[in-house]
Design an enzyme around this catalytic site. Sequence first.
Site, mmCIF file in Angstrom:
data_model
loop_
_atom_site.group_PDB
_atom_site.id
_atom_site.type_symbol
_atom_site.label_atom_id
_atom_site.label_comp_id
_atom_site.label_asym_id
_atom_site.label_seq_id
_atom_site.Cartn_x
_atom_site.Cartn_y
_atom_site.Cartn_z
ATOM 1 N N TYR A 142 0.820 -1.211 0.000
ATOM 2 C CA TYR A 142 0.000 0.000 0.000
ATOM 3 C C TYR A 142 0.853 1.260 0.000
ATOM 4 O O TYR A 142 0.464 2.277 -0.561
ATOM 5 C CB TYR A 142 -0.908 0.029 1.248
ATOM 6 N N LYS A 189 2.428 -15.556 2.171
ATOM 7 C CA LYS A 189 2.696 -16.250 0.911
ATOM 8 C C LYS A 189 4.201 -16.531 0.898
ATOM 9 O O LYS A 189 4.938 -16.101 -0.008
ATOM 10 C CB LYS A 189 2.249 -15.343 -0.255
ATOM 11 N N ASP A 222 -3.699 -18.134 0.085
ATOM 12 C CA ASP A 222 -4.690 -18.764 -0.801
ATOM 13 C C ASP A 222 -5.440 -19.869 -0.058
ATOM 14 O O ASP A 222 -6.670 -19.980 -0.148
ATOM 15 C CB ASP A 222 -4.046 -19.287 -2.101
ATOM 16 N N ASP A 246 -6.542 -6.845 3.772
ATOM 17 C CA ASP A 246 -7.634 -6.129 3.106
ATOM 18 C C ASP A 246 -8.570 -7.132 2.429
ATOM 19 O O ASP A 246 -9.791 -7.075 2.581
ATOM 20 C CB ASP A 246 -7.060 -5.155 2.070
ATOM 21 N N ASP A 250 -12.551 -8.703 3.931
ATOM 22 C CA ASP A 250 -13.838 -8.589 3.239
ATOM 23 C C ASP A 250 -14.505 -9.963 3.163
ATOM 24 O O ASP A 250 -15.719 -10.090 3.329
ATOM 25 C CB ASP A 250 -13.653 -8.046 1.811
HETATM 26 C C1 IPM Z 1 -10.417 -0.941 3.894
HETATM 27 C C2 IPM Z 1 -10.642 -0.249 2.583
HETATM 28 C C3 IPM Z 1 -9.449 0.648 2.296
HETATM 29 C C4 IPM Z 1 -8.222 -0.233 2.187
HETATM 30 C C5 IPM Z 1 -9.588 1.544 1.057
HETATM 31 C C6 IPM Z 1 -10.848 2.359 1.106
HETATM 32 C C7 IPM Z 1 -8.385 2.409 0.861
HETATM 33 O O1 IPM Z 1 -10.866 -1.158 1.562
HETATM 34 O O2 IPM Z 1 -10.315 -0.250 4.928
HETATM 35 O O3 IPM Z 1 -10.343 -2.175 3.912
HETATM 36 O O4 IPM Z 1 -7.951 -0.789 1.120
HETATM 37 O O5 IPM Z 1 -7.525 -0.367 3.176
HETATM 38 MN MN MN Z 2 -10.920 -3.215 2.238
#
Ligand code: IPM
Ligand code: MN
Length: 352
Positions: A142, A189, A222, A246, A250
């Site tokens: 990042y 990884k 993975d 990240d 999700d």
């Molecule tokens: C998160 C979001 C952020 C990230 C974005 C909005 C920059 O997806 O907090 O997970 O990738 O960290």
């Molecule tokens: Mn995110």
Amino acid sequence: MKKNIAVLPGDGIGPEIVQEAVKVLDAVAKAYDHEFNYNYADVGAIAIDKTGTPLPEPTLKTSLESDAVLFGAIGDPKYDNNPNAKVRPEQGLLTIRKALGLFCNIRPVKTFDALLHQSPLKEERVKGTDFEMYRELTGGIYFGEKKLSADKNTASDLCQYSKVEIERIAHKAFAAARKRRNILTLVDKANVLETSRLWRRVITAMHEETYSDVELRYLFVDNAAMQMILAPNQFDVMLTSNLFGDIISDEGSVIGGSIGLLPSASIGETHALFEPIHGSFPQGAGKGIANPIAMILSASMMLTHFGMDDESTAVRNAVVLALEKGVCTPEIFPLNNYTTSDVGDFIANIIS
Ligand code: IPM
Ligand code: MN
């Protein structure tokens, strides 16, 4: 106790859900005799519209001077599909994370019994899922050097980690595991990436020297993505780098049945920020359909950070009760007709 809280509602549904979290915090302040002062500031697309930058100087100053930051959501579709955009709302979030030194992002994935049937996974697989993801937040790909060749045909993003960056989050993750079921899973990884091999060396040494009482497991990312679907209840604390965290957080966020339920805490040496995992859901803005629970649970994590454990538990218990009684927004209870602010009212009333 007296606390100064920077409130950054942001874009889309951000302002609506933040309003409900503040409602709940006000109920906590009243019931437990605290004083919370809120300092509002713009961030994200709304800040770009007003000032040209996603994190204006006064917003950063307010955040730096506060005891904690309550962050709604950022993002606007007008930037999403435009790779040539010069400024982006997301830069506001990345900059504030870096400026406040928030290297440790904690994302708890805990299912609610009342909602198990909502999960996209089979109920028997999901039941009992309760893990915390520790995602490194201020390093890795990042924040590494970004390059685009002069002819714009080649690009690169550097992924770099130092021992110090790995150690400081690993201390927090090991400590969290000790307070829980005592298992730490390092997700990486290491079969391909040099940075992952560094993570393994550093974590293994820390385990031997200081944390040998914690069970340390290793999992390639993975495989981890697959295991989270097959048997999410096997995990206790997961530790991983910025990009992997990240992505798999999700994935973790939907296990419980709605992305609108999961909070997060971003902690550094001196500052802390609390935000829901979900995004700004622009299509839902202004309709009263946004689920405020992830935001309210983020406020609950903030209370824990303040050392207000009873208060934090009271908020969480009130959320559980709301879900048991069917008081939540339409993506969870489509027939019950509760709005964002009804959900906040219900939770705040239980506390006061
Ligand atoms: C998160 C979001 C952020 C990230 C974005 C909005 C920059 O997806 O907090 O997970 O990738 O960290
Ligand atoms: Mn995110």
